[in-house]
Design a protein around this motif. Structure first.
Motif, PDB file in Angstrom:
ATOM      1  N   GLN A 132       0.830  -1.197   0.000  1.00  0.00           N
ATOM      2  CA  GLN A 132       0.000   0.000   0.000  1.00  0.00           C
ATOM      3  C   GLN A 132       0.872   1.257   0.000  1.00  0.00           C
ATOM      4  N   PRO A 133       0.325   2.395  -0.434  1.00  0.00           N
ATOM      5  CA  PRO A 133       1.100   3.643  -0.387  1.00  0.00           C
ATOM      6  C   PRO A 133       1.558   3.957   1.035  1.00  0.00           C
ATOM      7  N   GLN A 134       2.731   4.564   1.138  1.00  0.00           N
ATOM      8  CA  GLN A 134       3.238   4.989   2.439  1.00  0.00           C
ATOM      9  C   GLN A 134       2.302   6.048   3.025  1.00  0.00           C
ATOM     10  N   ARG A 135       2.213   6.076   4.335  1.00  0.00           N
ATOM     11  CA  ARG A 135       1.340   7.031   5.010  1.00  0.00           C
ATOM     12  C   ARG A 135       2.208   8.029   5.770  1.00  0.00           C
ATOM     13  N   VAL A 136       2.087   9.293   5.384  1.00  0.00           N
ATOM     14  CA  VAL A 136       2.860  10.366   6.004  1.00  0.00           C
ATOM     15  C   VAL A 136       1.895  11.177   6.867  1.00  0.00           C
ATOM     16  N   TYR A 137       2.014  11.038   8.177  1.00  0.00           N
ATOM     17  CA  TYR A 137       1.094  11.718   9.085  1.00  0.00           C
ATOM     18  C   TYR A 137       1.565  13.151   9.319  1.00  0.00           C
ATOM     19  N   MET A 138       0.624  14.072   9.205  1.00  0.00           N
ATOM     20  CA  MET A 138       0.909  15.496   9.355  1.00  0.00           C
ATOM     21  C   MET A 138      -0.043  16.120  10.371  1.00  0.00           C
ATOM     22  N   TRP A 139       0.454  17.172  11.027  1.00  0.00           N
ATOM     23  CA  TRP A 139      -0.395  17.985  11.895  1.00  0.00           C
ATOM     24  C   TRP A 139      -1.453  18.671  11.041  1.00  0.00           C
ATOM     25  N   GLU A 140      -2.696  18.701  11.529  1.00  0.00           N
ATOM     26  CA  GLU A 140      -3.789  19.255  10.735  1.00  0.00           C
ATOM     27  C   GLU A 140      -3.585  20.725  10.389  1.00  0.00           C
ATOM     28  N   ARG A 156      11.898  14.771   9.067  1.00  0.00           N
ATOM     29  CA  ARG A 156      11.551  13.637   9.919  1.00  0.00           C
ATOM     30  C   ARG A 156      12.786  13.087  10.628  1.00  0.00           C
ATOM     31  N   VAL A 157      12.551  12.578  11.840  1.00  0.00           N
ATOM     32  CA  VAL A 157      13.595  11.935  12.635  1.00  0.00           C
ATOM     33  C   VAL A 157      13.107  10.538  13.005  1.00  0.00           C
ATOM     34  N   ASP A 158      13.887   9.533  12.651  1.00  0.00           N
ATOM     35  CA  ASP A 158      13.531   8.136  12.950  1.00  0.00           C
ATOM     36  C   ASP A 158      12.145   7.784  12.420  1.00  0.00           C
ATOM     37  N   ASP A 159      11.818   8.308  11.257  1.00  0.00           N
ATOM     38  CA  ASP A 159      10.521   8.053  10.622  1.00  0.00           C
ATOM     39  C   ASP A 159      10.790   7.857   9.131  1.00  0.00           C
ATOM     40  N   PRO A 160      11.364   6.700   8.757  1.00  0.00           N
ATOM     41  CA  PRO A 160      11.902   6.530   7.399  1.00  0.00           C
ATOM     42  C   PRO A 160      10.836   6.441   6.316  1.00  0.00           C
ATOM     43  N   PHE A 161      11.148   7.053   5.172  1.00  0.00           N
ATOM     44  CA  PHE A 161      10.324   6.965   3.977  1.00  0.00           C
ATOM     45  C   PHE A 161      11.231   6.713   2.784  1.00  0.00           C
ATOM     46  N   ARG A 162      10.614   6.431   1.641  1.00  0.00           N
ATOM     47  CA  ARG A 162      11.345   6.192   0.400  1.00  0.00           C
ATOM     48  C   ARG A 162      10.566   6.832  -0.739  1.00  0.00           C
ATOM     49  N   PRO A 163      11.225   7.159  -1.835  1.00  0.00           N
ATOM     50  CA  PRO A 163      10.493   7.698  -2.981  1.00  0.00           C
ATOM     51  C   PRO A 163       9.430   6.712  -3.460  1.00  0.00           C
ATOM     52  N   GLY A 164       8.266   7.244  -3.781  1.00  0.00           N
ATOM     53  CA  GLY A 164       7.174   6.392  -4.243  1.00  0.00           C
ATOM     54  C   GLY A 164       5.826   6.954  -3.836  1.00  0.00           C
ATOM     55  N   GLU A 165       4.785   6.192  -4.129  1.00  0.00           N
ATOM     56  CA  GLU A 165       3.422   6.634  -3.860  1.00  0.00           C
ATOM     57  C   GLU A 165       3.177   6.749  -2.360  1.00  0.00           C
ATOM     58  N   ALA A 166       2.366   7.743  -1.984  1.00  0.00           N
ATOM     59  CA  ALA A 166       2.120   7.993  -0.562  1.00  0.00           C
ATOM     60  C   ALA A 166       0.732   8.588  -0.367  1.00  0.00           C
ATOM     61  N   ARG A 167       0.346   8.658   0.881  1.00  0.00           N
ATOM     62  CA  ARG A 167      -0.846   9.385   1.301  1.00  0.00           C
ATOM     63  C   ARG A 167      -0.430  10.350   2.406  1.00  0.00           C
ATOM     64  N   ILE A 168      -0.772  11.625   2.242  1.00  0.00           N
ATOM     65  CA  ILE A 168      -0.574  12.596   3.314  1.00  0.00           C
ATOM     66  C   ILE A 168      -1.812  12.522   4.199  1.00  0.00           C
ATOM     67  N   VAL A 169      -1.628  12.210   5.474  1.00  0.00           N
ATOM     68  CA  VAL A 169      -2.751  11.902   6.359  1.00  0.00           C
ATOM     69  C   VAL A 169      -2.834  12.938   7.477  1.00  0.00           C
ATOM     70  N   PHE A 170      -4.029  13.491   7.646  1.00  0.00           N
ATOM     71  CA  PHE A 170      -4.305  14.419   8.743  1.00  0.00           C
ATOM     72  C   PHE A 170      -5.346  13.772   9.656  1.00  0.00           C
ATOM     73  N   GLU A 171      -4.951  13.440  10.882  1.00  0.00           N
ATOM     74  CA  GLU A 171      -5.897  12.934  11.879  1.00  0.00           C
ATOM     75  C   GLU A 171      -6.297  14.117  12.752  1.00  0.00           C
ATOM     76  N   LYS A 172      -7.523  14.594  12.557  1.00  0.00           N
ATOM     77  CA  LYS A 172      -7.936  15.850  13.164  1.00  0.00           C
ATOM     78  C   LYS A 172      -8.513  15.650  14.562  1.00  0.00           C
ATOM     79  N   GLU A 173      -8.456  16.713  15.348  1.00  0.00           N
ATOM     80  CA  GLU A 173      -8.995  16.657  16.707  1.00  0.00           C
ATOM     81  C   GLU A 173     -10.484  16.347  16.697  1.00  0.00           C
ATOM     82  N   SER A 174     -11.164  16.683  15.611  1.00  0.00           N
ATOM     83  CA  SER A 174     -12.597  16.406  15.496  1.00  0.00           C
ATOM     84  C   SER A 174     -12.882  14.919  15.330  1.00  0.00           C
ATOM     85  N   GLY A 175     -11.830  14.150  15.040  1.00  0.00           N
ATOM     86  CA  GLY A 175     -12.003  12.732  14.756  1.00  0.00           C
ATOM     87  C   GLY A 175     -11.997  12.424  13.272  1.00  0.00           C
TER      88      GLY A 175
END
Length: 239
Positions: A132-140, A156-175
């Protein structure tokens, strides 16, 4: 508290375990309840080279007799005592690989309960996610700057990624969870002290001082020589 179906499954497992128990090679039995309501039994075979567990035996019997009938619940019992026992680590992974939603009967402080096998395997390896595409979690708070293209990389520190398909993910306080399709364009490693004003601008900050302030907030105590990964990305809409 167990349902009536769960109690029947426990009864089937314990009855079979006591019936086949020989205090040697066959001491554990398992029962599978299938989607149709059918119950499939199995018994372990002990061998010093490693024989099949009761659950594995039941899975084989199900494959031979009900191959298209999905597994709903599993119960296992120890023949010498009739106690319900949880699946071992190997069986947990095998059941998880079949379907993480399969429920296992286990004993908790307040008695027997049925839990999804995924809950018995924290940080489980999931073959479904491997491609599956890599998931990059970001602050909302970064969502707008990522959408408008002013933030095109992340440190990023100790959060390895590689070139390729990804999803930028925002987990919001609203849920709510928002995912943006993207590609990781490049990943380069450097020391924190090597960051430049250009890095700050690509990261959506006004200047390098603002970027360092954000890093201090995210990674307290990180020194100037600490290794970092500079992860550049592009939303699919930018391509």
């Amino acid at each position: 508290m167990l349902s009536a179906d769960h109690r029947d499954l426990v009864r089937a497992a314990t009855t079979h375990a006591k019936a086949v128990n020989d205090d040697g090679d066959h001491t554990v039995a398992a029962a599978l309840r299938l989607h149709s309501g059918a119950v499939v039994l199995g018994v372990n075979t002990h061998h010093f080279l490693g024989g099949p567990c009761g659950e594995i035996s039941a899975l084989s019997n199900r494959a031979a007799t009900h191959p298209d009938d999905a597994i709903v619940t599993v119960a296992a019992a120890y023949g010498p005592t009739g106690d319900v026992i949880p699946p071992c680590g190997k069986c947990r992974q095998i059941l998880f690989d079949i379907d993480p939603a399969i429920r296992c009967i286990v004993r908790e402080a307040n008695g027997l309960t049925a839990v999804p096998v995924r809950d018995l395997l924290p940080h489980a390896y999931d073959w479904r996610a491997a491609e599956q595409p890599q998931r990059v979690y970001m602050w909302e708070g970064y969502e707008d700057s990522i959408r408008d293209g002013s933030k095109r990389q992340t440190i990023r520190v100790d959060d390895p990624f590689r070139p390729g398909e990804a999803r930028i993910v925002f987990e919001k306080e609203s849920g709510d969870v928002v995912e943006l399709p993207a590609d990781i364009v490049s990943v380069s490693t450097a020391a924190r002290a090597e960051l430049t004003e250009q890095d700050a601008q690509r990261d959506g900050f006004t200047d390098l001082a603002e970027l360092h302030a954000a890093l201090d907030q995210h990674y307290p105590g990180m020194g100037p020589e600490a290794p970092i990964d500079i992860v550049a990305f592009a939303l699919h809409t930018e391509k």
